[in-house]
Design a protein around this motif. Structure first.
Motif, short mmCIF file in Angstrom:
data_model
loop_
_atom_site.label_atom_id
_atom_site.label_comp_id
_atom_site.label_asym_id
_atom_site.label_seq_id
_atom_site.Cartn_x
_atom_site.Cartn_y
_atom_site.Cartn_z
N VAL A 1 44.08 24.09 -78.29
CA VAL A 1 44.28 25.18 -77.34
C VAL A 1 44.78 26.41 -78.09
CG1 VAL A 1 45.55 25.90 -75.27
CG2 VAL A 1 44.81 23.52 -75.51
N ILE A 2 44.19 27.58 -77.76
CA ILE A 2 44.64 28.82 -78.40
C ILE A 2 45.41 29.72 -77.45
CG2 ILE A 2 42.93 28.79 -80.23
CD1 ILE A 2 41.30 30.83 -78.63
N ASN A 3 45.23 29.54 -76.12
CA ASN A 3 46.04 30.29 -75.17
C ASN A 3 45.80 29.81 -73.75
OD1 ASN A 3 43.85 31.73 -73.90
ND2 ASN A 3 43.84 33.17 -75.58
N ALA A 4 46.70 30.19 -72.87
CA ALA A 4 46.56 29.99 -71.43
C ALA A 4 46.95 31.31 -70.80
CB ALA A 4 47.46 28.85 -70.95
N THR A 5 46.11 31.84 -69.93
CA THR A 5 46.35 33.19 -69.39
C THR A 5 46.09 33.27 -67.90
OG1 THR A 5 44.09 33.94 -69.81
CG2 THR A 5 45.69 34.29 -71.57
N ILE A 6 46.78 34.19 -67.27
CA ILE A 6 46.51 34.56 -65.88
C ILE A 6 46.32 36.07 -65.85
CG2 ILE A 6 47.42 34.70 -63.54
CD1 ILE A 6 48.93 32.13 -64.05
N LEU B 1 39.25 25.75 -78.71
CA LEU B 1 38.25 25.85 -79.77
C LEU B 1 37.39 24.60 -79.76
CD1 LEU B 1 40.32 27.32 -82.74
CD2 LEU B 1 38.81 28.52 -81.15
N VAL B 2 36.08 24.81 -79.81
CA VAL B 2 35.12 23.71 -79.85
C VAL B 2 34.17 23.95 -81.02
CG1 VAL B 2 35.24 23.27 -77.36
CG2 VAL B 2 33.55 24.87 -78.23
N ASP B 3 33.52 22.90 -81.48
CA ASP B 3 32.55 23.05 -82.56
C ASP B 3 31.41 23.96 -82.12
OD1 ASP B 3 33.93 21.39 -84.30
OD2 ASP B 3 32.88 19.60 -83.60
N PHE B 4 31.02 24.89 -83.01
CA PHE B 4 29.89 25.76 -82.72
C PHE B 4 28.62 24.93 -82.60
CE2 PHE B 4 26.18 28.14 -84.04
CZ PHE B 4 26.25 29.24 -83.20
N GLU B 5 27.82 25.22 -81.61
CA GLU B 5 26.54 24.52 -81.43
C GLU B 5 25.42 25.56 -81.34
OE1 GLU B 5 26.36 21.65 -78.32
OE2 GLU B 5 28.33 20.81 -78.83
N HIS C 1 54.83 25.67 -75.65
CA HIS C 1 54.16 25.35 -76.89
C HIS C 1 53.96 26.59 -77.77
CE1 HIS C 1 53.34 21.42 -75.21
NE2 HIS C 1 52.96 22.03 -74.10
N THR C 2 53.78 26.36 -79.06
CA THR C 2 53.43 27.41 -80.01
C THR C 2 51.95 27.25 -80.34
OG1 THR C 2 55.66 27.37 -80.93
CG2 THR C 2 53.93 28.39 -82.28
N TYR C 3 51.21 28.32 -80.25
CA TYR C 3 49.74 28.24 -80.38
C TYR C 3 49.26 28.76 -81.72
CZ TYR C 3 50.03 27.14 -75.51
OH TYR C 3 50.33 26.51 -74.34
N PRO C 4 48.12 28.21 -82.19
CA PRO C 4 47.30 27.16 -81.60
C PRO C 4 47.98 25.80 -81.74
CG PRO C 4 46.40 27.75 -83.73
CD PRO C 4 47.56 28.67 -83.48
N CYS C 5 47.64 24.87 -80.81
CA CYS C 5 48.19 23.53 -80.86
C CYS C 5 47.25 22.55 -80.17
CB CYS C 5 49.58 23.47 -80.23
SG CYS C 5 49.62 23.87 -78.48
N TRP C 6 47.38 21.30 -80.56
CA TRP C 6 46.62 20.23 -79.92
C TRP C 6 47.38 19.78 -78.69
CZ3 TRP C 6 41.81 18.74 -81.08
CH2 TRP C 6 41.29 19.11 -82.32
N LEU C 7 46.68 19.72 -77.55
CA LEU C 7 47.28 19.27 -76.30
C LEU C 7 46.34 18.29 -75.59
CD1 LEU C 7 48.57 22.68 -74.83
CD2 LEU C 7 49.93 20.89 -75.93
N GLU C 8 46.93 17.43 -74.83
CA GLU C 8 46.16 16.58 -73.92
C GLU C 8 46.10 17.33 -72.60
OE1 GLU C 8 43.86 13.52 -72.62
OE2 GLU C 8 44.69 13.59 -74.64
#
Length: 108
Positions: free
Chosen positions: A5-10, A33-37, A73-80
């Protein structure tokens, strides 16, 4: 779902683009972030394709009430990411409703 996750925004406000009296809007998302396709497309306006490598940004709908879960959290970070399915019009979509911390994951 595990995600980088790189951010959460409203984003909220009033738009006068389609209604001179103003129309309120609220857009809340989680960006991951996801793998480029690579992809190709064909539309009435033309055709095209994309090539590349690395990561792409994918935005997921966020329940605005869930934002406090993301402020810890501090970003970027791995989250479930926790999701639930909701109806939007005639469509069922997954909406992010919360998150849980994951141990640090080292990039490969």
């Amino acid at each position: 779902m595990k995600a980088l996750v790189i951010n959460a925004t409203i984003n909220e406000g009033t738009s006068k683009k389609q209604d001179p009296n103003g129309r309120d809007y609220l857009i809340s998302t989680v960006s991951i972030l996801v793998d480029f396709e690579p992809r190709s497309w064909k539309t009435p306006n033309g055709t095209g394709h994309s090539r590349g490598c690395g990561k792409s940004i994918q935005e997921l709908p966020l329940d605005p009430e869930a934002l406090p879960h993301f402020t810890k959290h501090t970003y970027p970070c791995w989250l479930e990411l926790e999701t639930e399915t909701q109806f939007r019009g005639n469509n069922m979509i997954a909406i992010v409703t919360g998150c849980k911390s994951l141990p640090d994951i080292k990039a490969a």
